[in-house]
Write an enzyme that holds these catalytic residues in place. Structure first.
Site, PDB file in Angstrom:
ATOM      1  N   SER A  15       0.648   0.205   3.812  1.00  0.00           N
ATOM      2  CA  SER A  15      -0.106   0.484   5.036  1.00  0.00           C
ATOM      3  C   SER A  15      -1.541   0.066   4.829  1.00  0.00           C
ATOM      4  O   SER A  15      -2.083   0.191   3.719  1.00  0.00           O
ATOM      5  CB  SER A  15      -0.060   1.986   5.361  1.00  0.00           C
ATOM      6  OG  SER A  15      -0.975   2.297   6.402  1.00  0.00           O
TER       7      SER A  15
ATOM      8  N   TYR B 251      -0.853  10.626   3.882  1.00  0.00           N
ATOM      9  CA  TYR B 251      -0.190   9.338   4.116  1.00  0.00           C
ATOM     10  C   TYR B 251      -0.868   8.236   3.308  1.00  0.00           C
ATOM     11  O   TYR B 251      -0.195   7.452   2.622  1.00  0.00           O
ATOM     12  CB  TYR B 251      -0.234   9.018   5.603  1.00  0.00           C
ATOM     13  CG  TYR B 251       0.451   7.736   5.997  1.00  0.00           C
ATOM     14  CD1 TYR B 251       1.832   7.693   6.172  1.00  0.00           C
ATOM     15  CD2 TYR B 251      -0.272   6.572   6.208  1.00  0.00           C
ATOM     16  CE1 TYR B 251       2.466   6.518   6.549  1.00  0.00           C
ATOM     17  CE2 TYR B 251       0.356   5.392   6.580  1.00  0.00           C
ATOM     18  CZ  TYR B 251       1.716   5.380   6.748  1.00  0.00           C
ATOM     19  OH  TYR B 251       2.340   4.213   7.117  1.00  0.00           O
TER      20      TYR B 251
END
Length: 243
Positions: free
Chosen positions: A138, A152
């Site tokens: 990501s 995350y």
């Protein structure tokens, strides 16, 4: 990629489904894993087979190491080999730091970091020279422009070290290992027409979301002959969020 065999985890929707379809279009037989929807997984397999190659869906929870190893073994048993592994399955925990529970930390690290390690370890036992291992990270591993994404971002950042370590471990065998960092991408998990989408576009240099096909194209390049001398790298496809 004719006669190559790929395993794409989390391949029943979003970025995973786009990657599976692209690898199939390029000639690879493709196995996908799914966590919940057998119907959606079957639809992706149908799309894979429409490209003239073989497809297979295997139910496997990303947080369950035994199921992941079984998915690799099922791939080899069904198609005789594994050449390409794409560790894509993921979740998106979000919320104030003070409210994050320890079980959420454990689950997120299991789904993102531990799963990628377990899959790579299992696949490496069967891979030949020319094998490809590709993780989906990501852009939040490189830059966190808004609050609520600490857990995350931490879990995705772990994939950077994993990628570099695996590249050194497997390089002598002719296997490349790379990481693709998507930015905001138009999927069910983060639709481009959501209430938050306009703010996310504002963080990009190009002022737009990515399409799942953009991520799939980069994965296909790394999985193909053009990626043979790329290893230990993290490639960001995020419309300039980290610029």
């Amino acid at each position: 990629m004719t006669r190559k065999v790929a395993l794409v985890t989390g391949g029943s929707r979003g970025i995973g489904a786009a990657i599976a379809a692209r690898l199939a279009a390029d000639g690879a037989d493709v196995v996908i894993t799914y966590a919940r929807s057998a119907d959606r997984a079957a639809a992706v397999v149908k799309e894979i087979e429409a490209a003239g190659v073989r497809g297979l869906a295997v139910e496997a929870q990303a947080a369950d190491a035994a199921q992941l190893v079984a998915a690799v073994e099922r791939t080899v048993a069904a198609f005789g080999r594994i050449d390409i592994l794409v560790s894509n399955a993921g979740i998106a925990p979000y919320g104030p730091l003070e409210e994050v529970r320890l079980d959420e930390v454990d689950t997120t690290l299991a789904v993102h970091a531990r799963a990628a390690f377990v899959l790579a370890q299992a696949a490496a036992r069967h891979m030949r020279s020319g094998g490809r291992i590709i993780g989906i990270g990501s852009s939040l591993a490189e830059r966190v422009p808004y609050p609520g994404w600490t857990l995350y971002a931490m879990s995705k950042s772990a994939l950077i070290g994993l990628t570099k370590g695996l590249a050194r471990d497997l390089g002598p065998r002719g296997i490349t290992v790379n990481l693709v960092h998507p930015g905001s991408t138009d999927t069910e998990m983060n639709p481009a027409d959501s209430p938050e989408a306009e703010a996310e576009r504002g963080y990009t240099a190009l002022g737009r979301y990515c399409d799942p096909g953009d991520i799939a194209a980069t994965v296909a390049h790394l999985a193909g002959e053009g990626g043979r001398n790329i290893t230990g790298a993290a490639i960001t496809v995020d419309a300039g969020t980290t610029a």
